[in-house]
Design a protein around this motif. Structure first.
Motif, PDB file in Angstrom:
ATOM      1  N   UNK A 126       0.829  -1.207   0.000  1.00 25.54           N
ATOM      2  CA  UNK A 126       0.000   0.000   0.000  1.00 25.54           C
ATOM      3  C   UNK A 126       0.865   1.261   0.000  1.00 25.54           C
ATOM      4  N   UNK A 127       1.970   1.230   0.749  1.00 28.90           N
ATOM      5  CA  UNK A 127       2.834   2.406   0.885  1.00 28.90           C
ATOM      6  C   UNK A 127       3.529   2.787  -0.416  1.00 28.90           C
ATOM      7  N   UNK A 128       3.519   1.933  -1.413  1.00 32.06           N
ATOM      8  CA  UNK A 128       4.101   2.258  -2.719  1.00 32.06           C
ATOM      9  C   UNK A 128       3.224   3.229  -3.503  1.00 32.06           C
ATOM     10  N   UNK A 129       1.976   3.399  -3.068  1.00 31.10           N
ATOM     11  CA  UNK A 129       1.055   4.302  -3.753  1.00 31.10           C
ATOM     12  C   UNK A 129       1.366   5.742  -3.346  1.00 31.10           C
ATOM     13  N   UNK A 130       1.693   6.614  -4.317  1.00 28.23           N
ATOM     14  CA  UNK A 130       2.148   7.967  -3.977  1.00 28.23           C
ATOM     15  C   UNK A 130       1.084   8.862  -3.341  1.00 28.23           C
ATOM     16  N   UNK A 131      -0.180   8.555  -3.551  1.00 29.82           N
ATOM     17  CA  UNK A 131      -1.240   9.421  -3.040  1.00 29.82           C
ATOM     18  C   UNK A 131      -1.956   8.836  -1.822  1.00 29.82           C
ATOM     19  N   UNK A 132      -1.391   7.822  -1.199  1.00 30.54           N
ATOM     20  CA  UNK A 132      -2.040   7.132  -0.093  1.00 30.54           C
ATOM     21  C   UNK A 132      -2.268   8.074   1.088  1.00 30.54           C
ATOM     22  N   UNK A 133      -3.527   8.145   1.542  1.00 31.39           N
ATOM     23  CA  UNK A 133      -3.840   8.965   2.709  1.00 31.39           C
ATOM     24  C   UNK A 133      -5.186   8.533   3.267  1.00 31.39           C
ATOM     25  N   UNK A 134      -5.260   8.337   4.580  1.00 32.23           N
ATOM     26  CA  UNK A 134      -6.509   7.994   5.247  1.00 32.23           C
ATOM     27  C   UNK A 134      -6.986   9.196   6.056  1.00 32.23           C
ATOM     28  N   UNK A 135      -8.169   9.669   5.723  1.00 36.20           N
ATOM     29  CA  UNK A 135      -8.768  10.812   6.421  1.00 36.20           C
ATOM     30  C   UNK A 135      -9.830  10.305   7.380  1.00 36.20           C
ATOM     31  N   UNK A 136      -9.704  10.673   8.634  1.00 35.66           N
ATOM     32  CA  UNK A 136     -10.689  10.297   9.636  1.00 35.66           C
ATOM     33  C   UNK A 136     -11.913  11.190   9.486  1.00 35.66           C
ATOM     34  N   UNK A 137     -13.076  10.578   9.273  1.00 36.62           N
ATOM     35  CA  UNK A 137     -14.326  11.326   9.146  1.00 36.62           C
ATOM     36  C   UNK A 137     -15.116  11.337  10.454  1.00 36.62           C
ATOM     37  N   UNK A 138     -15.178  10.181  11.118  1.00 31.35           N
ATOM     38  CA  UNK A 138     -15.882  10.061  12.401  1.00 31.35           C
ATOM     39  C   UNK A 138     -15.219   8.970  13.228  1.00 31.35           C
ATOM     40  N   UNK A 139     -15.344   9.096  14.539  1.00 32.94           N
ATOM     41  CA  UNK A 139     -14.782   8.077  15.434  1.00 32.94           C
ATOM     42  C   UNK A 139     -15.730   7.850  16.608  1.00 32.94           C
ATOM     43  N   UNK A 140     -15.933   6.586  16.929  1.00 31.61           N
ATOM     44  CA  UNK A 140     -16.726   6.188  18.088  1.00 31.61           C
ATOM     45  C   UNK A 140     -15.863   5.250  18.927  1.00 31.61           C
ATOM     46  N   UNK A 141     -15.824   5.482  20.224  1.00 34.81           N
ATOM     47  CA  UNK A 141     -15.048   4.640  21.130  1.00 34.81           C
ATOM     48  C   UNK A 141     -16.014   3.977  22.103  1.00 34.81           C
ATOM     49  N   UNK A 142     -15.932   2.659  22.178  1.00 35.56           N
ATOM     50  CA  UNK A 142     -16.747   1.880  23.108  1.00 35.56           C
ATOM     51  C   UNK A 142     -15.829   0.908  23.829  1.00 35.56           C
ATOM     52  N   UNK A 143     -15.472   1.258  25.069  1.00 32.47           N
ATOM     53  CA  UNK A 143     -14.546   0.463  25.870  1.00 32.47           C
ATOM     54  C   UNK A 143     -13.248   0.245  25.101  1.00 32.47           C
TER      55      UNK A 143
END
Length: 123
Positions: free
Chosen positions: A55-72
């Motif tokens: 995956x890291x070979x892809x020059x445009x790789x980026x993960x954007x966090x849109x929402x997060x829920x935490x349960x324990x």
């Protein structure tokens, strides 16, 4: 002691930095990665490392966090991942489910939505 949310945030930051050593250090040695509902796609540090390095070979790789829920000890993220697909650059939205134990991630699951390709118009 790190909270489950802090562990998953470190994972996201290491992924976006393409820092394979920092990323693998966040997972347990026997961590498993699933595609929803139960398709095993990687098991163990070596398999995770191989998958992430590809995956890291892809020059445009980026993960954007849109929402997060935490349960324990579970963290559920909605992410938009930009990457290079066989048909070209695009993005896919994912629901990621992380389990955290003792500041490590032993299990991660994803539920992808159809990718949307980015189209560049050249005038």
């Amino acid at each position: 002691m790190l909270t489950p949310e802090a562990v998953v945030q470190r994972q996201l930051e290491a992924y976006n930095a393409c820092d394979i050593d920092a990323l693998i250090a966040i997972y347990t040695a026997d961590a498993q990665m699933f595609e929803h509902p139960a398709k095993l796609i990687a098991s163990g540090s070596s398999a995770l490392r191989e998958r992430f390095l590809t995956r890291f070979k892809e020059p445009n790789l980026y993960a954007q966090l849109l929402k997060r829920v935490v349960m324990e000890n579970r963290v559920i993220d909605q992410e938009r991942v930009t990457r290079t697909f066989p048909d070209g650059p695009g993005s896919v939205e994912l629901v990621m489910i992380y389990e955290v134990q003792n500041e490590k991630i032993p299990e991660r699951g994803s539920s992808p939505v159809q990718p949307s390709l980015m189209v560049a118009k050249i005038a």
